[in-house]
Design an enzyme around this catalytic site. Structure first.
Site, PDB file in Angstrom:
ATOM      1  N   GLY A  18     -14.343  -0.981  -1.368  1.00 37.04           N
ATOM      2  CA  GLY A  18     -15.443  -1.501  -2.173  1.00 37.04           C
ATOM      3  C   GLY A  18     -15.910  -0.616  -3.310  1.00 37.04           C
ATOM      4  N   ASN A  20     -14.985  -0.727  -6.419  1.00 34.25           N
ATOM      5  CA  ASN A  20     -15.289  -1.559  -7.591  1.00 34.25           C
ATOM      6  C   ASN A  20     -16.618  -2.287  -7.415  1.00 34.25           C
ATOM      7  OD1 ASN A  20     -13.108  -1.772  -9.814  1.00 34.25           O
ATOM      8  ND2 ASN A  20     -11.954  -1.593  -7.900  1.00 34.25           N
ATOM      9  N   LEU A  97      -7.950 -10.185  -0.309  1.00 34.41           N
ATOM     10  CA  LEU A  97      -6.514 -10.405  -0.122  1.00 34.41           C
ATOM     11  C   LEU A  97      -6.102 -11.822   0.264  1.00 34.41           C
ATOM     12  CD1 LEU A  97      -5.566  -7.017   1.588  1.00 34.41           C
ATOM     13  CD2 LEU A  97      -5.571  -7.619  -0.828  1.00 34.41           C
ATOM     14  N   HIS A 116      -6.479  -6.931 -10.885  1.00 33.64           N
ATOM     15  CA  HIS A 116      -5.213  -6.499 -10.284  1.00 33.64           C
ATOM     16  C   HIS A 116      -4.844  -5.131 -10.867  1.00 33.64           C
ATOM     17  CE1 HIS A 116      -1.414  -7.029  -8.254  1.00 33.64           C
ATOM     18  NE2 HIS A 116      -0.833  -6.532  -9.331  1.00 33.64           N
ATOM     19  N   ASP A 157      -2.209 -13.742  -8.130  1.00 31.01           N
ATOM     20  CA  ASP A 157      -2.062 -12.944  -9.364  1.00 31.01           C
ATOM     21  C   ASP A 157      -1.447 -13.732 -10.507  1.00 31.01           C
ATOM     22  OD1 ASP A 157      -2.999 -10.787  -7.843  1.00 31.01           O
ATOM     23  OD2 ASP A 157      -0.978 -10.261  -7.208  1.00 31.01           O
ATOM     24  N   GLU A 186     -10.457   0.854 -13.843  1.00 34.11           N
ATOM     25  CA  GLU A 186     -11.171  -0.313 -13.301  1.00 34.11           C
ATOM     26  C   GLU A 186     -12.684  -0.113 -13.414  1.00 34.11           C
ATOM     27  OE1 GLU A 186      -8.054  -2.146 -10.071  1.00 34.11           O
ATOM     28  OE2 GLU A 186      -9.438  -0.629  -9.321  1.00 34.11           O
TER      29      GLU A 186
END
Ligand code: GRF
Length: 206
Positions: A18, A20, A97, A116, A157, A186
């Site tokens: 976590g 991000n 996921l 991604h 994706d 990111e």
């Protein structure tokens, strides 16, 4: 309450540690970035994994969490109703996921975004997550890697690309050093790009 005082409600789906999610919370909650003058609230963190680090991050930020169950998630509208009830209008996948069921994609057209850790369409698809991506990039002796932020469709994706950022790999790059650089990229871009996306969608369809 007048419309302009209502926050824009966003849910984050995540299965991992976590980091991000933490950066997104920091950007919108702690730094208070506004979109078109409106507050963006991370109203819910959804996870399929009990004990995932992201649940602790949400809890310490006082954000409600929802642990989802696979059959229920893929079967029907149960969770969808829950998201609508909570007023969620945008969904961000940050290390989630499972594939997103069609019903959810239809209910949130162009309102689900994923990140991604490679330059799609390269190094994406089922099983391409976490260290597997960076190992594949290094093994293929790629000169570049980066991040892709894209809309979510029914395939892994695969949806339209919204944003990419890239950098050159160093000669002695390892999957570990690459993972670190990707995460830094990111954190730098994802929150800002979420803000740009929300602004874009609200300007088209307030
Ligand atoms: C990120 O690298 C993201 O690109 C991928 O999953 C990872 C999640 O990391 N989809 P974290 O859980 O946010 O630390």
């Amino acid at each position: 309450m007048k419309e302009e005082f209502l926050p824009i409600r966003l849910a984050i789906f995540a299965s991992g540690k976590g980091s991000n999610t933490r950066e997104i919370i920091r950007y919108f909650h702690e730094q208070g970035h506004l979109v078109l003058g409106q507050r963006v609230e991370i109203s819910l963190v959804v996870s399929n994994k009990a004990g995932a680090g992201v649940l602790d991050i949400a809890a310490s930020a006082g954000i409600p969490t929802l642990l989802i169950e696979k059959e229920e998630f893929f079967r029907g509208s149960h969770y969808l109703e829950e998201f609508k009830k909570r007023g969620i209008s945008f969904i961000v996948l940050a290390g989630f996921l499972w594939k997103i069921p069609s019903a959810l994609i239809r209910a949130y057209p162009d309102r689900i975004l994923n990140i991604h850790p490679a330059l799609l369409p390269l190094f994406g698809g089922k099983g391409m997550y976490g260290s597997a991506v960076h190992e594949a990039v290094v093994a293929a002796r790629e000169r570049q890697s980066g991040i892709t932020i894209h809309y979510v469709d029914e395939q892994y994706d695969h949806g339209r690309i919204f944003f990419q950022a890239s950098f050159n790999l160093s000669d002695d790059e390892t999957p570990e050093t690459l993972a670190e650089k990707i995460h830094a990229l990111e954190y730098k871009h994802f929150p800002e790009q979420i803000a740009r996306w929300v602004e874009c969608k609200l300007s088209l369809n307030p």
